[in-house]
Write an enzyme that holds these catalytic residues in place. Sequence first.
Site, short mmCIF file in Angstrom:
data_model
loop_
_atom_site.label_atom_id
_atom_site.label_comp_id
_atom_site.label_asym_id
_atom_site.label_seq_id
_atom_site.Cartn_x
_atom_site.Cartn_y
_atom_site.Cartn_z
N HIS A 299 171.34 14.27 -9.17
CA HIS A 299 172.28 14.38 -8.05
C HIS A 299 171.93 13.40 -6.92
CE1 HIS A 299 175.34 16.46 -5.75
NE2 HIS A 299 174.48 16.75 -4.78
N PHE A 300 170.71 13.45 -6.45
CA PHE A 300 170.27 12.57 -5.36
C PHE A 300 169.56 11.34 -5.94
CE2 PHE A 300 170.52 16.61 -2.89
CZ PHE A 300 171.42 16.19 -1.92
#
Length: 324
Positions: A299-300
């Site tokens: 995600h990040f």
Amino acid sequence: MRSLIMCLMLATASMTAATMASALPAHAATGVRETPVPINYRTAKIEDLDIFYREAGPADAPVVLLLHGFPTSSHMFRNLIPLLADRYHVIAPDYPGYGQSASPDRSKFAYTFAGVADIVDQLLDHLAVKSYAMYVMDYGAPVGYRLALKHPERVSALIIQNGNAYDEGLKEFWDPIKTYWSDGSEKSREALSGLVTLETTKFQYTDGMEDVSRISPDNWVHDQALLDRPGNKDIQLDMLYDYRTNVPLYPAFQSFFRERKPPSLIVWGKNDYIFPEAGAHPYLTDLPDAEIHILNSGHFLLEEKLDVAAPLINDFLDRNVAKK
């Protein structure tokens, strides 16, 4: 004899110094180092709220607007900003209720995506910004696309990182959230409380990463401290409930893509459980010339793949946005 020996020693020392200097990088040989680009940490009064933003780069350079996701803030861009700010005027705000911006009680401020987009829009007006490339991620996507609907002529380019604008991108993770959207009940709301816990915050940073040792634990410690502020849990649940208002706007977002055709770069973590890879490819239907890079990350992805993503972003901006 002594004079001859001294001459030989001096000559040898001179040759050694010259050889060492030639073997060193140019900046080391001259003692000159590149100066890091300074970042300014500022606050503006917008609608009587203190809105925090990070700002760096030449004031007259093209603007790159960085729009963060949940549950973080402009903190997620702390490492990217210096890599862009040598040539671009970088602005990264914190939304109300996030990071260092004000977090008024929800009885006094409506935490909605429309409201957040308005705040960012007013901040840009305050800064006299009339054109910008947008980096959108997670919540930053609907915030940015709402800005684009208000001012389509201002968007010079898009950098899209795990930010959704298509039904295909809302998969299993969203099922309990969709239940809350459909019934609005307190039971369904409370069922989402786990999304603001340390366990989930850490999960968002570590799940799907190719090399978890690259992910600083400071990330979830920083974010969780802000989530744990009194009243912030309800702010986050209000935003999750309001996310439902973005979905009916997807056709309008897609029309913007088709009609304006902004230069677009898609950099997506393929292992993201929240906004899965399935949400990346539909962009090509409306932005057929978009450049797409699917990275083996989560995600990040900036926390793990900055060394891959930053050169892609800079190259894209240099070709499409930089002053000629």
